[in-house]
Design an enzyme around this catalytic site. Structure first.
Site, short mmCIF file in Angstrom:
data_model
loop_
_atom_site.label_atom_id
_atom_site.label_comp_id
_atom_site.label_asym_id
_atom_site.label_seq_id
_atom_site.Cartn_x
_atom_site.Cartn_y
_atom_site.Cartn_z
N ASP A 1 -5.38 -0.30 -2.00
CA ASP A 1 -6.51 -1.73 -2.46
C ASP A 1 -7.35 -1.60 -2.64
O ASP A 1 -7.75 -1.15 -0.95
CB ASP A 1 -5.15 -2.70 -2.71
CG ASP A 1 -5.32 -3.21 -1.88
OD1 ASP A 1 -4.39 -3.51 -0.60
OD2 ASP A 1 -5.09 -4.39 -2.11
N ARG B 1 -5.33 1.02 -6.82
CA ARG B 1 -4.28 1.24 -6.33
C ARG B 1 -3.96 2.41 -7.21
O ARG B 1 -3.02 2.82 -7.03
CB ARG B 1 -3.29 0.61 -6.70
CG ARG B 1 -3.48 -1.04 -5.73
CD ARG B 1 -1.51 -1.48 -5.28
NE ARG B 1 -2.12 -2.95 -4.40
CZ ARG B 1 -1.94 -3.03 -3.16
NH1 ARG B 1 -1.97 -2.25 -2.29
NH2 ARG B 1 -2.05 -4.46 -2.42
N GLY C 1 1.01 -1.03 0.06
CA GLY C 1 0.46 -0.01 0.00
C GLY C 1 0.73 1.42 0.33
O GLY C 1 0.38 2.13 -1.14
N ASP D 1 -4.48 1.95 10.90
CA ASP D 1 -6.38 1.12 10.82
C ASP D 1 -6.30 1.13 12.31
O ASP D 1 -6.38 1.17 13.30
CB ASP D 1 -6.98 0.68 9.67
CG ASP D 1 -8.36 -0.12 9.88
OD1 ASP D 1 -9.44 1.31 10.41
OD2 ASP D 1 -8.82 -0.79 9.24
P1 IMP Z 1 -4.63 -2.50 11.32
O1 IMP Z 1 -3.28 -3.11 10.92
O2 IMP Z 1 -6.16 -2.45 10.82
O3 IMP Z 1 -3.53 -0.64 11.36
O4 IMP Z 1 -4.11 -1.79 9.17
C1 IMP Z 1 -3.14 -1.54 8.67
C2 IMP Z 1 -3.43 -2.38 6.87
O5 IMP Z 1 -4.50 -2.20 6.89
C3 IMP Z 1 -3.43 -0.84 6.24
O6 IMP Z 1 -1.49 -1.53 6.21
C4 IMP Z 1 -4.06 -1.23 4.46
O7 IMP Z 1 -2.89 -2.15 3.81
C5 IMP Z 1 -5.30 -2.09 5.00
N1 IMP Z 1 -6.01 -0.97 5.02
C6 IMP Z 1 -6.64 -0.46 6.07
N2 IMP Z 1 -7.95 0.32 6.00
C7 IMP Z 1 -7.89 0.61 5.18
C8 IMP Z 1 -8.32 0.79 4.01
O8 IMP Z 1 -9.79 1.95 4.04
N3 IMP Z 1 -7.91 0.83 2.44
C9 IMP Z 1 -7.05 0.19 2.05
N4 IMP Z 1 -6.69 -0.44 2.82
C10 IMP Z 1 -6.78 -0.38 4.33
MG MG Z 2 -3.85 -3.20 1.38
#
Ligand code: IMP
Ligand code: MG
Length: 180
Positions: free
Chosen positions: A159, A165, A44, A103
């Protein structure tokens, strides 16, 4: 068409470029005189990383890691797996992790613990986007591009199921695309 799956554009190409320029200026100031290792978290962050790096006037290197925590869905599974490790040794290095979006915090908290164990001189995070409402694990982020509401966004490297992307802006994906 990719465009027709977008509900709303949050950040235009121009808005992204302006913010990336500001983040670069902050990083230039904070690391003046230091050598920096940028660690891009694939996939990403690759576009953000490429743009951010070109704003840096520092002596810097780049390395890549890949992690997976999403199984083509929009919700984190919680389990994080390193699928590509660093190529460089980071002992004594100033490391800046470049992420697309923060996130739940699961991915970064795992990654930071892992990297800290390899004894860098310093370890910081630069995330283009932050969804603070969804945080489960607290994360200390030194550089954030934009805070956004709880919506699934795509474009500028981000994505959904490996698509979108290539959109030059960041937009909210229509929920019907992933609830189909
Ligand atoms: P986390 O581990 O929940 O903080 O998620 C982080 C990863 O989830 C990021 O590096 C993204 O690859 C993916 N991600 C989280 N939210 C989104 C979104 O709204 N769109 C796309 N990818 C997301
Ligand atoms: Mg991703």
């Amino acid at each position: 068409m990719l465009e027709s799956d977008i509900q709303e554009v949050l950040f235009s190409r121009e808005a992204l470029a302006a913010r990336v320029c500001e983040l670069g200026a902050e990083i230039n100031r904070d690391y003046a005189g230091e050598r920096l290792l940028l660690v891009s978290v694939l996939r990403g962050s690759f576009i953000f990383m490429a743009d951010l790096m070109r704003e840096l006037k520092l002596d810097c290197n780049v390395d890549f890691m890949a992690v997976s925590s999403y199984k083509n869905g929009t919700v984190s599974t919680g389990a994080v797996q390193i699928t590509k490790d660093l190529s460089e040794d980071i002992v004594g290095r100033h490391v800046l992790v470049v992420e697309d979006i923060l996130d739940s915090g699961n991915t970064l908290s795992y990654l930071l613990r892992y990297l800290r164990g390899r004894k860098p001189a310093s370890l910081r995070v630069c995330a283009l986007l932050d969804k603070p409402d969804r945080r489960i694990k607290p994360i200390d982020v030194q550089y954030t591009g934009f805070s956004i509401p709880d919506a699934f966004v795509v474009g500028y490297g981000l994505d959904y199921a490996e698509r979108y992307r290539n959109l030059p802006y960041i937009g909210i994906l229509k929920p019907e695309v992933y609830s189909k």
